[in-house]
Design an enzyme around this catalytic site. Structure first.
Site, mmCIF file in Angstrom:
data_model
loop_
_atom_site.group_PDB
_atom_site.id
_atom_site.type_symbol
_atom_site.label_atom_id
_atom_site.label_comp_id
_atom_site.label_asym_id
_atom_site.label_seq_id
_atom_site.Cartn_x
_atom_site.Cartn_y
_atom_site.Cartn_z
ATOM 1 N N CYS A 23 6.915 1.887 8.137
ATOM 2 C CA CYS A 23 6.194 2.960 8.824
ATOM 3 C C CYS A 23 5.438 2.313 9.988
ATOM 4 O O CYS A 23 5.718 1.164 10.343
ATOM 5 C CB CYS A 23 5.280 3.733 7.871
ATOM 6 S SG CYS A 23 3.970 2.756 7.110
ATOM 7 N N ASN A 67 1.979 0.339 8.055
ATOM 8 C CA ASN A 67 2.233 -0.297 6.743
ATOM 9 C C ASN A 67 0.983 -0.261 5.854
ATOM 10 O O ASN A 67 0.728 -1.185 5.089
ATOM 11 C CB ASN A 67 2.751 -1.742 6.909
ATOM 12 C CG ASN A 67 3.292 -2.374 5.623
ATOM 13 O OD1 ASN A 67 3.154 -3.587 5.431
ATOM 14 N ND2 ASN A 67 3.901 -1.615 4.746
ATOM 15 N N CYS A 84 -0.041 3.291 4.809
ATOM 16 C CA CYS A 84 0.004 4.614 4.150
ATOM 17 C C CYS A 84 1.384 4.878 3.564
ATOM 18 O O CYS A 84 1.608 4.731 2.370
ATOM 19 C CB CYS A 84 -0.396 5.725 5.124
ATOM 20 S SG CYS A 84 -2.103 5.607 5.699
ATOM 21 N N ARG A 85 2.342 5.284 4.409
ATOM 22 C CA ARG A 85 3.611 5.789 3.891
ATOM 23 C C ARG A 85 4.515 4.720 3.291
ATOM 24 O O ARG A 85 5.057 4.906 2.194
ATOM 25 C CB ARG A 85 4.373 6.519 5.013
ATOM 26 C CG ARG A 85 3.663 7.759 5.490
ATOM 27 C CD ARG A 85 4.201 8.248 6.816
ATOM 28 N NE ARG A 85 3.889 7.333 7.903
ATOM 29 C CZ ARG A 85 4.331 7.439 9.131
ATOM 30 N NH1 ARG A 85 5.162 8.414 9.436
ATOM 31 N NH2 ARG A 85 3.968 6.574 10.056
ATOM 32 N N SER A 86 4.726 3.595 4.006
ATOM 33 C CA SER A 86 5.728 2.642 3.492
ATOM 34 C C SER A 86 5.266 1.873 2.248
ATOM 35 O O SER A 86 6.090 1.629 1.361
ATOM 36 C CB SER A 86 6.241 1.701 4.591
ATOM 37 O OG SER A 86 5.227 0.910 5.145
ATOM 38 N N ASP A 140 3.121 11.249 9.265
ATOM 39 C CA ASP A 140 2.002 10.303 9.246
ATOM 40 C C ASP A 140 0.728 11.026 8.772
ATOM 41 O O ASP A 140 0.282 11.967 9.424
ATOM 42 C CB ASP A 140 1.832 9.782 10.683
ATOM 43 C CG ASP A 140 0.761 8.723 10.792
ATOM 44 O OD1 ASP A 140 0.035 8.495 9.800
ATOM 45 O OD2 ASP A 140 0.656 8.127 11.875
HETATM 46 P P1 4NP Z 1 1.274 4.588 8.230
HETATM 47 O O1 4NP Z 1 -0.036 5.348 8.800
HETATM 48 O O2 4NP Z 1 2.187 4.373 9.424
HETATM 49 O O3 4NP Z 1 1.858 5.573 7.259
HETATM 50 O O4 4NP Z 1 0.796 3.308 7.596
HETATM 51 C C1 4NP Z 1 -0.764 4.836 9.871
HETATM 52 C C2 4NP Z 1 -1.649 3.795 9.663
HETATM 53 C C3 4NP Z 1 -2.401 3.296 10.710
HETATM 54 C C4 4NP Z 1 -2.252 3.835 11.967
HETATM 55 C C5 4NP Z 1 -1.359 4.868 12.180
HETATM 56 C C6 4NP Z 1 -0.605 5.356 11.135
HETATM 57 N N1 4NP Z 1 -3.034 3.353 13.022
HETATM 58 O O5 4NP Z 1 -2.934 3.892 14.147
HETATM 59 O O6 4NP Z 1 -3.805 2.387 12.856
#
Ligand code: 4NP
Length: 152
Positions: A8, A11, A13-15, A124
């Site tokens: 994702c 790294n 939240c989702r992955s 996201d």
């Molecule tokens: P992820 O979510 O891609 O599911 O881990 C996010 C985590 C951090 C950020 C964006 C999305 N960020 O902009 O820091």
């Protein structure tokens, strides 16, 4: 042994959630030894961090303990992993930019394995609500179950 890497943006939240859901489903099916399962992100802002606390809390309530530490995806991952599983179209574009010439990985979209939900991505949740984090678990459970079946 099938090597599978969930991707994702951050790294956190989702992955990491998808990684743990897939691992849990593989364990329940007695197939954990068939897989190397990992996750990584397209950005390194959160490198070394545990998953976002909101994701960890939501996951824990659903029976998943997230212990992964964020790391950025590397060119070497395209050689080591058989499948790289992205969460959305932006992830696919980021992966296409990083893909080295001699890559073996097949890059797929997790949402393409949904059987009970209709969504073109795993959205996201980072700027979202508690319900958005819950929805990520629902989607990952659905799609990871089908992905595991198809990798039989
Ligand atoms: P992820 O979510 O891609 O599911 O881990 C996010 C985590 C951090 C950020 C964006 C999305 N960020 O902009 O820091």
């Amino acid at each position: 042994m099938v090597h599978i890497l969930f991707i994702c943006l951050g790294n956190i939240c989702r992955s990491p959630l998808a990684e743990e859901v897939f691992r849990t489903l593989a364990e329940r099916g007695g197939r954990e030894k068939d897989f190397e399962i990992d996750s990584a992100g397209l950005i390194d802002y959160h490198e070394g961090e545990l998953a976002d606390e909101r994701m960890r809390r939501t996951a824990a309530r659903r029976g998943y303990r997230l212990t992964h530490r964020s790391r950025p995806v590397t060119a070497a991952d395209f050689r080591r992993f058989d499948y790289i599983v992205a969460m959305d179209a932006a992830n696919l574009r980021g992966l296409a930019r990083l893909r080295p010439a001699e890559a073996k990985a097949e890059v797929v979209l997790l949402a393409d394995y949904l059987t009970r939900h209709a969504s073109s991505s795993i959205p996201d949740p980072y700027y979202g609500t508690a319900a958005d984090f819950e929805h990520v678990v629902d989607l990952c459970e659905d799609a990871c179950a089908e992905l595991l079946c198809r990798l039989a």
